[in-house]
Structure formats: structure tokens, C-alpha cells
Enzyme design. Structure first.
Site, short mmCIF file in Angstrom:
data_model
loop_
_atom_site.label_atom_id
_atom_site.label_comp_id
_atom_site.label_asym_id
_atom_site.label_seq_id
_atom_site.Cartn_x
_atom_site.Cartn_y
_atom_site.Cartn_z
CB CYS A 1 -0.92 -0.01 1.22
SG CYS A 1 -1.79 1.56 1.44
CB CYS B 1 0.86 1.34 4.36
SG CYS B 1 -0.78 0.92 4.99
CG ASP C 1 -3.10 14.25 -5.03
OD1 ASP C 1 -4.06 13.61 -4.57
OD2 ASP C 1 -2.58 13.99 -6.14
CG HIS D 1 -4.41 -0.54 5.01
ND1 HIS D 1 -3.90 0.09 3.89
CD2 HIS D 1 -5.39 -1.36 4.55
CE1 HIS D 1 -4.53 -0.33 2.82
NE2 HIS D 1 -5.44 -1.22 3.18
CG ASN E 1 -12.72 10.40 -4.73
OD1 ASN E 1 -13.77 11.04 -4.84
ND2 ASN E 1 -11.58 10.83 -5.23
N GLY F 1 -13.99 7.07 -8.40
CA GLY F 1 -12.62 7.25 -8.86
C GLY F 1 -11.57 7.01 -7.79
CG HIS G 1 -7.07 9.07 0.03
ND1 HIS G 1 -7.17 7.74 -0.30
CD2 HIS G 1 -7.44 9.75 -1.09
CE1 HIS G 1 -7.57 7.61 -1.55
NE2 HIS G 1 -7.75 8.82 -2.05
CG HIS H 1 -8.84 14.03 -2.27
ND1 HIS H 1 -7.82 14.00 -3.20
CD2 HIS H 1 -9.38 12.78 -2.29
CE1 HIS H 1 -7.76 12.79 -3.75
NE2 HIS H 1 -8.69 12.03 -3.22
#
Ligand code: DGP
Length: 112
Positions: A3, A6, A29, A45, A86, A92, A99, A101
Site C-alpha cells: 500500500c 502505508c 497530492d 490501514h 472518494n 474514482g 484519504h 482530499h
């Protein structure tokens, strides 16, 4: 488990860290969609919103509060910003580690 988020949280992948505490980490990002585009992730995770349960409610609140603090630090609190999770294919979601954004710094389009 392989990941990327991670790896970033464990400092195995070199990334400039904007904020860190015992539960979360924030970084820019790699493919920004706005002048300010920061990802806030839990160190734990958790694959997506679908995998959250009651025990994660405090963590979720902290992610959002930290996003608010980062918006202020980045100078976009007054001009405005979006917070987006998301979840899944149609939204998407590309990285299967939850996470948040934080987007701002200019007019933000989109369907919402
Ligand atoms: P999402 O589509 O919601 O899963 O967004 C994943 C975001 O993660 C996407 O905007 C690009 C970003 N991203 C993917 N890999 C990396 C990485 O290795 N470093 C950084 N900084 N961002 C990444």
C-alpha cells in the site's frame, strides 16, 4: 500488503510531510487538482469508507478537524475549500487506503 499510503505513513516512501501526529499524516497530492491539494490519511490501514465502523468515529472527526486546521495554515480557510473522500470505482478511488482530499486556492468546479 503493498500500500503506497502505508509506505508514506511509515516513511518508507520519501514524501514531504505537512502534518503528522500519532494517528494521521498529511502530504501534498502527487497529481494536484487545485493550487492547494493535500491528502490527510490515517496511519492505520483502512481501505475505504466502506470499511469504517463505530470504533473509527473519533479518528474520522480528527481527520476533518485537521483538514480545517491545514486549510487555515494554507491560507484558504476564508476563500473556501472542499473536503472529499472518494469511495470505490464510480467515485474514482485509486488508492485503497482511506484519504481525505483538501482542495482549494482557486475556484473549484465539479458536480458538487
Ligand atoms: P483517489 O482517486 O481518491 O484514490 O486519490 C488518490 C490520490 O493519491 C490521487 O490524487 C493521486 C495521489 N497519489 C497516488 N500515489 C501517490 C504518491 O505516491 N504520493 C502522493 N503524494 N500522492 C499520491
Amino acid at each position: 500488503m503493498n500500500c503506497i499510503f502505508c509506505s508514506i505513513a511509515q516513511k518508507k516512501s520519501p514524501t514531504e510531510i505537512i502534518y503528522e501526529d500519532d494517528q494521521m499524516i498529511a502530504f501534498r497530492d502527487i497529481n494536484p487538482k487545485a493550487p492547494v491539494h493535500i491528502l490527510i490519511i490515517p496511519k492505520e490501514h483502512i481501505a475505504s469508507l466502506n470499511d469504517l465502523n463505530e470504533s473509527n468515529s473519533s479518528l474520522l472527526g480528527k481527520l476533518i478537524l485537521q483538514a480545517k486546521n491545514l486549510a487555515r495554515q494554507q491560507g484558504i480557510a476564508k476563500s473556501g475549500y472542499k473536503l472529499i473522500f472518494n469511495c470505490g470505482k464510480d467515485a474514482g478511488q485509486l488508492v485503497n487506503h482511506i484519504h481525505l482530499h483538501l482542495l482549494g486556492g482557486g475556484p473549484l468546479g465539479g458536480i458538487i
